[in-house]
Design a protein around this motif. Structure first.
Motif, PDB file in Angstrom:
ATOM      1  N   TYR A  34       0.837  -1.200   0.000  1.00 40.19           N
ATOM      2  CA  TYR A  34       0.000   0.000   0.000  1.00 40.19           C
ATOM      3  C   TYR A  34       0.874   1.253   0.000  1.00 40.19           C
ATOM      4  CZ  TYR A  34      -3.283   3.545   1.621  1.00 40.19           C
ATOM      5  OH  TYR A  34      -4.035   4.688   1.735  1.00 40.19           O
ATOM      6  N   GLU A  35       1.935   1.233   0.821  1.00 47.48           N
ATOM      7  CA  GLU A  35       2.831   2.391   0.913  1.00 47.48           C
ATOM      8  C   GLU A  35       3.502   2.676  -0.430  1.00 47.48           C
ATOM      9  OE1 GLU A  35       2.967  -0.230   3.079  1.00 47.48           O
ATOM     10  OE2 GLU A  35       1.901   0.787   4.708  1.00 47.48           O
ATOM     11  N   ARG A  36       3.982   1.619  -1.090  1.00 47.47           N
ATOM     12  CA  ARG A  36       4.640   1.810  -2.392  1.00 47.47           C
ATOM     13  C   ARG A  36       3.634   2.283  -3.436  1.00 47.47           C
ATOM     14  NH1 ARG A  36       8.488   3.997  -4.877  1.00 47.47           N
ATOM     15  NH2 ARG A  36       9.037   3.039  -6.850  1.00 47.47           N
ATOM     16  N   LEU A  37       2.424   1.782  -3.381  1.00 46.89           N
ATOM     17  CA  LEU A  37       1.388   2.217  -4.320  1.00 46.89           C
ATOM     18  C   LEU A  37       1.087   3.707  -4.127  1.00 46.89           C
ATOM     19  CD1 LEU A  37      -0.403   1.335  -6.616  1.00 46.89           C
ATOM     20  CD2 LEU A  37      -2.087   0.580  -4.947  1.00 46.89           C
ATOM     21  N   ARG A  38       1.068   4.148  -2.875  1.00 45.89           N
ATOM     22  CA  ARG A  38       0.877   5.581  -2.613  1.00 45.89           C
ATOM     23  C   ARG A  38       2.014   6.398  -3.211  1.00 45.89           C
ATOM     24  NH1 ARG A  38      -0.428   7.243   3.297  1.00 45.89           N
ATOM     25  NH2 ARG A  38      -0.287   9.209   2.193  1.00 45.89           N
ATOM     26  N   GLU A  39       3.252   5.916  -3.043  1.00 47.01           N
ATOM     27  CA  GLU A  39       4.408   6.611  -3.616  1.00 47.01           C
ATOM     28  C   GLU A  39       4.286   6.686  -5.143  1.00 47.01           C
ATOM     29  OE1 GLU A  39       7.854   4.439  -2.363  1.00 47.01           O
ATOM     30  OE2 GLU A  39       7.571   4.955  -0.250  1.00 47.01           O
TER      31      GLU A  39
END
Length: 103
Positions: free
Chosen positions: A90-95
């Motif tokens: 999820y964090e990488r997708l946000r980035e």
């Protein structure tokens, strides 16, 4: 002291009854050492090549997954589906979304 014809500098005969001459001992040892070192270095180089190839494959796969994830919202995929399909956190997708919006 009288020389009996026996050279004390030679090795004892090997299994085949051969004796190694003293002048060739260091030459032969150096050749053996170089052969062993060459084999060792060749094996190390091959291991490094394998590691670099594997790292390159992984980075390529990661970049491909990220590129797919960046394009999926335009195809009406929701974030939960994108995370399930690509395996991206999820964090990488946000980035990635932030990078996509800023470009």
């Amino acid at each position: 002291k009288r020389n009996s014809g026996h050279n004390n500098d030679t090795k004892e005969p090997d299994e085949q009854g051969r004796r190694e001459a003293p002048f060739s001992r260091s030459e032969n040892s150096e050749t053996k050492f170089r052969t062993v070192m060459d084999d060792y270095l060749d094996a190390e180089r091959e291991e490094i090549r394998k590691e670099v190839r594997e790292k390159g494959r992984k980075e390529g796969c990661d970049e491909g997954r990220e590129e797919i994830a960046r394009n999926m919202p335009a195809m009406n995929y929701n974030w939960d589906d994108i995370i399930k399909i690509t395996g991206i956190s999820y964090e990488r997708l946000r980035e990635l979304a932030a990078l996509t919006l800023s470009s």
